[in-house]
Write an enzyme that holds these catalytic residues in place. Structure first.
Site, PDB file in Angstrom:
ATOM      1  N   VAL A 182       0.851  -1.182   0.000  1.00  0.00           N
ATOM      2  CA  VAL A 182       0.000   0.000   0.000  1.00  0.00           C
ATOM      3  C   VAL A 182       0.889   1.234   0.000  1.00  0.00           C
ATOM      4  O   VAL A 182       1.810   1.351   0.815  1.00  0.00           O
ATOM      5  CB  VAL A 182      -0.911  -0.003   1.254  1.00  0.00           C
ATOM      6  CG1 VAL A 182      -1.784   1.225   1.301  1.00  0.00           C
ATOM      7  CG2 VAL A 182      -1.740  -1.279   1.307  1.00  0.00           C
ATOM      8  N   CYS A 183       0.629   2.157  -0.908  1.00  0.00           N
ATOM      9  CA  CYS A 183       1.413   3.396  -0.974  1.00  0.00           C
ATOM     10  C   CYS A 183       1.241   4.168   0.333  1.00  0.00           C
ATOM     11  O   CYS A 183       0.122   4.545   0.704  1.00  0.00           O
ATOM     12  CB  CYS A 183       0.963   4.250  -2.154  1.00  0.00           C
ATOM     13  SG  CYS A 183       1.788   5.855  -2.215  1.00  0.00           S
ATOM     14  N   VAL A 184       2.336   4.409   1.015  1.00  0.00           N
ATOM     15  CA  VAL A 184       2.271   5.039   2.328  1.00  0.00           C
ATOM     16  C   VAL A 184       1.727   6.459   2.255  1.00  0.00           C
ATOM     17  O   VAL A 184       0.902   6.854   3.093  1.00  0.00           O
ATOM     18  CB  VAL A 184       3.644   4.977   3.048  1.00  0.00           C
ATOM     19  CG1 VAL A 184       4.700   5.775   2.313  1.00  0.00           C
ATOM     20  CG2 VAL A 184       3.530   5.423   4.494  1.00  0.00           C
TER      21      VAL A 184
ATOM     22  N   ALA B  63      -1.991   6.334   1.549  1.00  0.00           N
ATOM     23  CA  ALA B  63      -2.702   5.749   2.689  1.00  0.00           C
ATOM     24  C   ALA B  63      -2.844   6.757   3.832  1.00  0.00           C
ATOM     25  O   ALA B  63      -3.935   6.927   4.391  1.00  0.00           O
ATOM     26  CB  ALA B  63      -1.980   4.491   3.163  1.00  0.00           C
TER      27      ALA B  63
END
Length: 131
Positions: A78-80, A83
């Site tokens: 998941v793209c930090v 997110a």
């Protein structure tokens, strides 16, 4: 056999992107292909929110991805940045931002866009599922 990287940018339940990607992943794996990494970006990061509770008569997309990843040892990244912007945090990020709670679903991990770029270089094909 091909090696795929999947990039999912469409939101769960308001677009078909996560469901289409899930169906593609199942079909590709059943046909003997492999999946190098699954990357959730933009609105797609909402799939990693463990607090989402779809109605009982609907497919729980988060759980379906967790089961597929567990069964086939797939990486759910998941793209930090995306997110955090949408309120999806792991324990480490919650502490870093002074928050008491976190909600990243198990089996998902936060990482930067470098992981997406790395997927491009390691896969034969990259597919993006968007809204």
């Amino acid at each position: 056999m091909a090696v795929f990287a999947l990039n999912i940018t469409g939101a769960p339940y308001s677009t078909l992107a996560p469901l289409s990607a899930l169906r593609f992943a199942r079909a590709a794996l059943a046909a003997g292909h492999s999946i190098q990494r699954i990357f959730f970006y933009q609105e797609g990061v909402l799939l990693a929110n463990q607090l989402a509770c779809p109605p009982q008569d609907e497919l729980n997309l988060t759980r379906a991805w967790q089961e597929l990843a567990n069964e086939h040892q797939l990486e759910l990244v998941v793209c930090v940045a995306a997110a955090l912007k949408r309120g999806v945090l792991d324990e480490k990020e919650a502490k870093r931002h002074g928050l008491d709670q976190h909600n990243l679903a198990s089996g998902f991990s936060l990482a930067g866009l470098g992981q997406l770029i790395d997927s491009f270089s390691q896969a034969d094909r990259t597919l993006t599922f968007c809204s």
